[in-house]
Design a protein around this motif. Sequence first.
Motif, PDB file in Angstrom:
ATOM      1  N   LEU A 225      58.047  77.824  26.756  1.00  0.00           N
ATOM      2  CA  LEU A 225      57.019  76.915  27.265  1.00  0.00           C
ATOM      3  C   LEU A 225      55.790  77.737  27.623  1.00  0.00           C
ATOM      4  O   LEU A 225      55.876  78.678  28.418  1.00  0.00           O
ATOM      5  N   LEU A 226      54.658  77.396  27.020  1.00  0.00           N
ATOM      6  CA  LEU A 226      53.407  78.096  27.275  1.00  0.00           C
ATOM      7  C   LEU A 226      52.487  77.192  28.086  1.00  0.00           C
ATOM      8  O   LEU A 226      52.171  76.077  27.666  1.00  0.00           O
ATOM      9  N   LEU A 227      52.072  77.659  29.253  1.00  0.00           N
ATOM     10  CA  LEU A 227      51.151  76.942  30.125  1.00  0.00           C
ATOM     11  C   LEU A 227      49.756  77.508  29.916  1.00  0.00           C
ATOM     12  O   LEU A 227      49.557  78.717  30.022  1.00  0.00           O
ATOM     13  N   CYS A 228      48.791  76.643  29.647  1.00  0.00           N
ATOM     14  CA  CYS A 228      47.419  77.079  29.367  1.00  0.00           C
ATOM     15  C   CYS A 228      46.470  76.395  30.337  1.00  0.00           C
ATOM     16  O   CYS A 228      46.350  75.166  30.319  1.00  0.00           O
ATOM     17  N   ASP A 229      45.797  77.181  31.164  1.00  0.00           N
ATOM     18  CA  ASP A 229      44.924  76.632  32.199  1.00  0.00           C
ATOM     19  C   ASP A 229      43.462  76.822  31.807  1.00  0.00           C
ATOM     20  O   ASP A 229      42.931  77.922  31.857  1.00  0.00           O
ATOM     21  N   GLU A 230      42.827  75.725  31.379  1.00  0.00           N
ATOM     22  CA  GLU A 230      41.394  75.706  31.067  1.00  0.00           C
ATOM     23  C   GLU A 230      41.027  76.721  29.983  1.00  0.00           C
ATOM     24  O   GLU A 230      40.219  77.631  30.189  1.00  0.00           O
ATOM     25  N   LEU A 231      41.578  76.544  28.789  1.00  0.00           N
ATOM     26  CA  LEU A 231      41.296  77.457  27.680  1.00  0.00           C
ATOM     27  C   LEU A 231      39.817  77.473  27.305  1.00  0.00           C
ATOM     28  O   LEU A 231      39.307  78.499  26.849  1.00  0.00           O
ATOM     29  N   SER A 232      39.136  76.359  27.474  1.00  0.00           N
ATOM     30  CA  SER A 232      37.745  76.266  27.012  1.00  0.00           C
ATOM     31  C   SER A 232      36.724  76.705  28.062  1.00  0.00           C
ATOM     32  O   SER A 232      35.527  76.756  27.770  1.00  0.00           O
ATOM     33  N   LEU A 233      37.174  77.020  29.258  1.00  0.00           N
ATOM     34  CA  LEU A 233      36.260  77.269  30.370  1.00  0.00           C
ATOM     35  C   LEU A 233      35.274  78.395  30.059  1.00  0.00           C
ATOM     36  O   LEU A 233      35.657  79.525  29.759  1.00  0.00           O
ATOM     37  N   GLY A 234      33.972  78.072  30.114  1.00  0.00           N
ATOM     38  CA  GLY A 234      32.924  79.065  29.962  1.00  0.00           C
ATOM     39  C   GLY A 234      32.689  79.550  28.551  1.00  0.00           C
ATOM     40  O   GLY A 234      31.947  80.516  28.347  1.00  0.00           O
ATOM     41  N   LEU A 235      33.290  78.886  27.559  1.00  0.00           N
ATOM     42  CA  LEU A 235      33.163  79.344  26.179  1.00  0.00           C
ATOM     43  C   LEU A 235      32.268  78.412  25.367  1.00  0.00           C
ATOM     44  O   LEU A 235      32.200  77.211  25.616  1.00  0.00           O
ATOM     45  N   ALA A 236      31.612  78.980  24.359  1.00  0.00           N
ATOM     46  CA  ALA A 236      30.770  78.182  23.462  1.00  0.00           C
ATOM     47  C   ALA A 236      31.650  77.298  22.575  1.00  0.00           C
ATOM     48  O   ALA A 236      32.790  77.651  22.277  1.00  0.00           O
ATOM     49  N   PRO A 237      31.125  76.153  22.132  1.00  0.00           N
ATOM     50  CA  PRO A 237      31.927  75.225  21.322  1.00  0.00           C
ATOM     51  C   PRO A 237      32.563  75.868  20.095  1.00  0.00           C
ATOM     52  O   PRO A 237      33.721  75.574  19.767  1.00  0.00           O
ATOM     53  N   ILE A 238      31.857  76.746  19.404  1.00  0.00           N
ATOM     54  CA  ILE A 238      32.426  77.357  18.202  1.00  0.00           C
ATOM     55  C   ILE A 238      33.601  78.269  18.553  1.00  0.00           C
ATOM     56  O   ILE A 238      34.582  78.371  17.803  1.00  0.00           O
ATOM     57  N   ILE A 239      33.546  78.912  19.717  1.00  0.00           N
ATOM     58  CA  ILE A 239      34.642  79.776  20.161  1.00  0.00           C
ATOM     59  C   ILE A 239      35.833  78.927  20.598  1.00  0.00           C
ATOM     60  O   ILE A 239      36.988  79.266  20.335  1.00  0.00           O
ATOM     61  N   ILE A 240      35.557  77.814  21.275  1.00  0.00           N
ATOM     62  CA  ILE A 240      36.629  76.890  21.670  1.00  0.00           C
ATOM     63  C   ILE A 240      37.387  76.424  20.433  1.00  0.00           C
ATOM     64  O   ILE A 240      38.619  76.371  20.420  1.00  0.00           O
ATOM     65  N   LYS A 241      36.654  76.098  19.376  1.00  0.00           N
ATOM     66  CA  LYS A 241      37.285  75.666  18.132  1.00  0.00           C
ATOM     67  C   LYS A 241      38.206  76.762  17.600  1.00  0.00           C
ATOM     68  O   LYS A 241      39.338  76.491  17.178  1.00  0.00           O
ATOM     69  N   ASP A 242      37.738  78.007  17.606  1.00  0.00           N
ATOM     70  CA  ASP A 242      38.555  79.133  17.133  1.00  0.00           C
ATOM     71  C   ASP A 242      39.828  79.271  17.963  1.00  0.00           C
ATOM     72  O   ASP A 242      40.915  79.495  17.421  1.00  0.00           O
ATOM     73  N   ILE A 243      39.689  79.146  19.285  1.00  0.00           N
ATOM     74  CA  ILE A 243      40.843  79.294  20.174  1.00  0.00           C
ATOM     75  C   ILE A 243      41.874  78.205  19.892  1.00  0.00           C
ATOM     76  O   ILE A 243      43.077  78.470  19.750  1.00  0.00           O
ATOM     77  N   TYR A 244      41.414  76.974  19.772  1.00  0.00           N
ATOM     78  CA  TYR A 244      42.336  75.857  19.593  1.00  0.00           C
ATOM     79  C   TYR A 244      42.956  75.825  18.201  1.00  0.00           C
ATOM     80  O   TYR A 244      43.986  75.182  17.999  1.00  0.00           O
ATOM     81  N   GLU A 245      42.353  76.511  17.260  1.00  0.00           N
ATOM     82  CA  GLU A 245      42.960  76.589  15.931  1.00  0.00           C
ATOM     83  C   GLU A 245      44.261  77.387  15.948  1.00  0.00           C
ATOM     84  O   GLU A 245      45.051  77.307  15.003  1.00  0.00           O
ATOM     85  N   SER A 246      44.500  78.146  17.007  1.00  0.00           N
ATOM     86  CA  SER A 246      45.753  78.900  17.113  1.00  0.00           C
ATOM     87  C   SER A 246      46.914  78.022  17.589  1.00  0.00           C
ATOM     88  O   SER A 246      48.083  78.408  17.440  1.00  0.00           O
TER      89      SER A 246
END
Length: 234
Positions: free
Chosen positions: A154-175
């Motif tokens: 079980l992986l808990l992820c707390d605010e993955l997008s916080l402080g990141l640009a939209p294009i970087i958020i997209k890269d992170i969530y693609e994982s």
Amino acid sequence: MSLLAVRNLTAFYGDFQALFGIDFSLDEGETVAVIGANGAGKSTFLRSVTGLVKYAADEFTYDGRSIAGRKASDIPGLGIAMVPEGRRLFPSLSVEENLVIGGYDGRPGTWSLDRVYGMFPRLKERRDNPGTALSGGEQQMVAIGRALMANPKLLLCDELSLGLAPIIIKDIYESVPAIKAEGVSLLIVEQDINQALEVADRVYCFQEGRISLEGNPAQMSRDDIANAYLGKSQ
């Protein structure tokens, strides 16, 4: 069967009550998102799961056994890993050292340095750099990789997008799909509602320490979500 099940959870910071009667479940293989405004209790819920805050519950089970009262230091060994808000890398360690320390408990599994570098090639290029010398997005990749090195169920992820640009958020969530394909269940706390709805099988909305909406995001209207987010429970 629920991988994580919580019934009537309350949580406190000293005398301040932050959560009120939370009922929550996450099945094996699911991605569940918890959304809500600042101060809604989202991060407190994750800290309850990891034993970092004082709480009480009628039921608190993980993988078929009670974890109520377990110390925070015991939680990674049970197969629960966390990507904390703000990343919290060790500034004195290199990228690779930050990753390696995630596997200190020695849980067997498929995640290794090579697997993490395969998912985030930029980290391999910067493996000898101080972790905090990277960009915000790269630091988030290190934080995710460090958690995966624990080979969690079980992986808990707390605010993955916080402080990141939209294009970087997209890269992170693609994982996320690749992580899920390895049999890892995910509990994602997120203020970015659109991103949360895109990856989640189910969504809980928190408002002032209570659940104001729960269900399949495909069956929720935008009005339902907006009302629950703002505290107008359905």
